[in-house]
Write a protein that holds these residues in place. Structure first.
Motif, PDB file in Angstrom:
ATOM      1  N   TYR A 133       0.823  -1.206   0.000  1.00 53.49           N
ATOM      2  CA  TYR A 133       0.000   0.000   0.000  1.00 53.49           C
ATOM      3  C   TYR A 133       0.861   1.260   0.000  1.00 53.49           C
ATOM      4  CZ  TYR A 133      -3.969   3.001   0.497  1.00 53.49           C
ATOM      5  OH  TYR A 133      -4.903   3.959   0.246  1.00 53.49           O
ATOM      6  N   GLU A 135       3.682   1.434  -1.547  1.00 52.50           N
ATOM      7  CA  GLU A 135       4.104   1.556  -2.951  1.00 52.50           C
ATOM      8  C   GLU A 135       2.988   2.154  -3.803  1.00 52.50           C
ATOM      9  OE1 GLU A 135       7.302   1.155  -3.904  1.00 52.50           O
ATOM     10  OE2 GLU A 135       7.405   0.989  -1.725  1.00 52.50           O
ATOM     11  N   ARG A 136       1.745   1.800  -3.481  1.00 54.00           N
ATOM     12  CA  ARG A 136       0.603   2.388  -4.189  1.00 54.00           C
ATOM     13  C   ARG A 136       0.571   3.903  -3.993  1.00 54.00           C
ATOM     14  NH1 ARG A 136      -4.379   0.895  -6.106  1.00 54.00           N
ATOM     15  NH2 ARG A 136      -3.963  -1.304  -5.707  1.00 54.00           N
ATOM     16  N   ARG A 139       3.244   5.478  -6.095  1.00 58.58           N
ATOM     17  CA  ARG A 139       2.874   5.555  -7.516  1.00 58.58           C
ATOM     18  C   ARG A 139       1.880   6.690  -7.761  1.00 58.58           C
ATOM     19  NH1 ARG A 139       2.695  -0.107  -6.990  1.00 58.58           N
ATOM     20  NH2 ARG A 139       0.425  -0.065  -6.935  1.00 58.58           N
ATOM     21  N   TYR A 186      -6.888   5.914  -7.093  1.00 58.86           N
ATOM     22  CA  TYR A 186      -5.616   5.221  -6.839  1.00 58.86           C
ATOM     23  C   TYR A 186      -5.557   4.752  -5.388  1.00 58.86           C
ATOM     24  CZ  TYR A 186      -1.274   4.197  -9.317  1.00 58.86           C
ATOM     25  OH  TYR A 186      -0.284   3.565 -10.018  1.00 58.86           O
ATOM     26  N   ALA A 189      -8.003   2.104  -4.567  1.00 59.14           N
ATOM     27  CA  ALA A 189      -7.919   0.964  -5.487  1.00 59.14           C
ATOM     28  C   ALA A 189      -9.278   0.674  -6.113  1.00 59.14           C
ATOM     29  CB  ALA A 189      -7.369  -0.273  -4.773  1.00 59.14           C
ATOM     30  N   ARG A 195      -9.500   4.774 -12.693  1.00 57.07           N
ATOM     31  CA  ARG A 195      -8.298   5.595 -12.601  1.00 57.07           C
ATOM     32  C   ARG A 195      -7.809   5.997 -13.996  1.00 57.07           C
ATOM     33  NH1 ARG A 195      -4.611   2.043 -11.576  1.00 57.07           N
ATOM     34  NH2 ARG A 195      -3.351   2.667 -13.361  1.00 57.07           N
TER      35      ARG A 195
ATOM     36  N   ASN C 115      -0.638  -2.243 -10.861  1.00 62.12           N
ATOM     37  CA  ASN C 115      -1.709  -2.328  -9.868  1.00 62.12           C
ATOM     38  C   ASN C 115      -2.536  -3.589 -10.090  1.00 62.12           C
ATOM     39  OD1 ASN C 115      -1.457   0.378  -8.536  1.00 62.12           O
ATOM     40  ND2 ASN C 115      -1.746   1.027 -10.657  1.00 62.12           N
ATOM     41  N   GLU C 117      -5.666  -4.101  -9.596  1.00 61.55           N
ATOM     42  CA  GLU C 117      -6.973  -3.854 -10.226  1.00 61.55           C
ATOM     43  C   GLU C 117      -6.847  -3.766 -11.749  1.00 61.55           C
ATOM     44  OE1 GLU C 117      -5.489  -1.814  -8.082  1.00 61.55           O
ATOM     45  OE2 GLU C 117      -5.797   0.302  -8.523  1.00 61.55           O
ATOM     46  N   ASP C 118      -5.699  -3.264 -12.242  1.00 58.99           N
ATOM     47  CA  ASP C 118      -5.487  -3.212 -13.693  1.00 58.99           C
ATOM     48  C   ASP C 118      -5.265  -4.623 -14.237  1.00 58.99           C
ATOM     49  OD1 ASP C 118      -5.540  -0.500 -13.258  1.00 58.99           O
ATOM     50  OD2 ASP C 118      -3.366  -0.271 -13.305  1.00 58.99           O
ATOM     51  N   HIS C 128      -0.006  -8.855 -12.644  1.00 57.45           N
ATOM     52  CA  HIS C 128       0.482  -7.813 -11.732  1.00 57.45           C
ATOM     53  C   HIS C 128       1.964  -8.089 -11.507  1.00 57.45           C
ATOM     54  CE1 HIS C 128       0.651  -6.108  -7.386  1.00 57.45           C
ATOM     55  NE2 HIS C 128       1.005  -5.199  -8.260  1.00 57.45           N
TER      56      HIS C 128
END
Lengths: 221, 221, 221
Positions: A133, A135-136, A139, A186, A189, A195, C115, C117-118, C128
């Motif tokens: 998270y 890292e999310r 990003r 983002y 999620a 996104r 990600n 979700e992507d 991922h």
């Protein structure tokens, strides 16, 4: 070029203006010396020069050095397109700061530190680790830099190309709303492609501004 | 709107000024054609237009196109708050460049390259690897981008909102000193929380500037 | 400071100018009330104030609020150095956008998503994952941010320090060409040291501009 005599005539005709206005006329190399008080009494004398040659004649309207700043403020902030851009630009910068704060809080809560010295302070070297998270958040922040920082450039220049206020505000608002949505999508999620759609929509006003700017300055390439 | 006759009267009263000043008055669509030499002899004729209709009357004081740049220079750089901001802003950009140079030198010394083509040139593909200290430099650089680049935007706009010089300089100096300290703390891995404290203190002038800008332009949202 | 009487004399001498010019003279606190139509008929009355005390005398030439934007446009975009900078700056921003688009396309083609979700939307969580070429695109993009974004700041300020057009254009062109070459060398993984040479050459105009700016504003530190 007119003769020195006609310049003196011009100069004399401007004398009253010099005494009363915050704008001075600098004539580098004028033979006679004028000393006049700035009407804002910022400096006792703000004009003094002597005419020396035909070629050195320079003539500008300039605010006195201490009024200069107030004058720029008046000119820039009364430009409603520019002020509208500044409003949304600053909000987006604050949004980036919020993401940085969130990243820091998540690091503390999840005990995942990028640097060993931080981990040591918060329990030990085992916390010098990555967290999905965190890292999310990273990003999301880097994506903001990739898009919001160029917007701050494009928007400022675009404001100076003389667009109509409502068209300009539409550009800024679409970008602002889409970037806020992008950050929410983002960090929470949200299901794809929320996104990506927000990202793509936010790029439309940016590319539009870039093209309009290029049209305006293409002759200076 | 005054009549065409009174405009001509105004125009005639400005003729001397036109001949002598670097500022021209553009009246789009003026029936009579005026050709006047720029006093700086940059271009033989810089004014020529003809009056065609009531509605097209536009009147601005503008420097001739070649004096324009010198005039902007005079107005912007005599704004002492803006120049003070520019001084520290440019130093911080140079500081970022220094971190980039350090990163490159560490990569060469530790033989840790991000790209295989670089590794091949410096000994072989086994050097296409990560190094903890190189990653530390990268993090310092990215943190600079996250904070110094928004400062370059906020500081420029803040300079145009007319703050007093010493308050503005305090903002810029606190940010500058804290960001230099942040880089030193990052690269030397100083004991926590030195780096975090420097980061947090540097954000105070940024948030302060952001809030003051929003106050100044909130009516244009 | 002159007497109130001489101010009134000055004011009366400026009346014709007020009626005809887009520039107003604001005198905060003038006892008499002047209402004059803007020659562009943007607002029925744009001047009205009353003189109250000696100290409140403020005098600026300002475009009326709706002409202000057009005036800034005229002043900024007729600055040929600034417009030249804007041209190459906007092209470089578009170049950064192109790298972002390429990164996205490579992610889709190589099925490597940052990600979950992507990844879920494009086939499953096994996608991922990281991909070396996607990481290469990311590094090219981040290197652009590290160098092009500071250039957008340095170039704008440098344009206001009054450099000659051809010297300034040389700075902008060298940076532009080297950064395009840098991106090509990065994305095509050209043999070292192509990319490093392009990077280093691009830094020369940046450091040159930074030094020239510091020279211009050093007295305001």
């Amino acid at each position: 070029m007119l003769s020195v005599a006609s310049r003196k005539q011009f100069w004399n005709s401007q004398k009253l203006c010099m005494n009363e206005s915050a704008f001075i006329i600098t004539v580098s190399g004028w033979r006679q010396c004028y000393k006049t008080a700035c009407p804002h009494s910022h400096s006792p004398f703000y004009f003094s020069s002597t005419l020396q040659s035909e070629s050195s004649f320079k003539c500008f309207f300039l605010p006195c050095s201490r009024c200069n700043s107030a004058w720029i403020t008046a000119v820039m902030l009364r430009n409603s397109v520019f002020s509208c851009f500044v409003f949304y630009g600053v909000l987006l910068v604050l949004k980036m700061y919020v993401i940085a704060v969130i990243t820091g809080q998540i690091r503390l809560r999840k005990k995942a530190f990028a640097n060993p010295e931080d981990a040591l302070r918060h329990g030990g070297l085992q916390y010098h680790r990555e967290d999905p998270y965190v890292e999310r958040c990273r990003r999301a922040h880097i994506n903001d830099m990739e898009n919001i920082l160029p917007f701050l450039f494009l928007g400022a220049i675009y404001s100076m190309t003389g667009p109509s206020l409502w068209v300009a505000r539409l550009h800024f608002l679409v970008f602002f709303i889409c970037r806020v949505l992008h950050s929410v999508a983002y960090l929470l999620a949200l299901q794809a492609p929320t996104r990506s759609v927000a990202y793509t929509l936010a790029q439309i006003p940016c590319v539009s501004m870039a093209v309009q700017i290029l049209m305006a300055v293409k002759s200076y390439a």
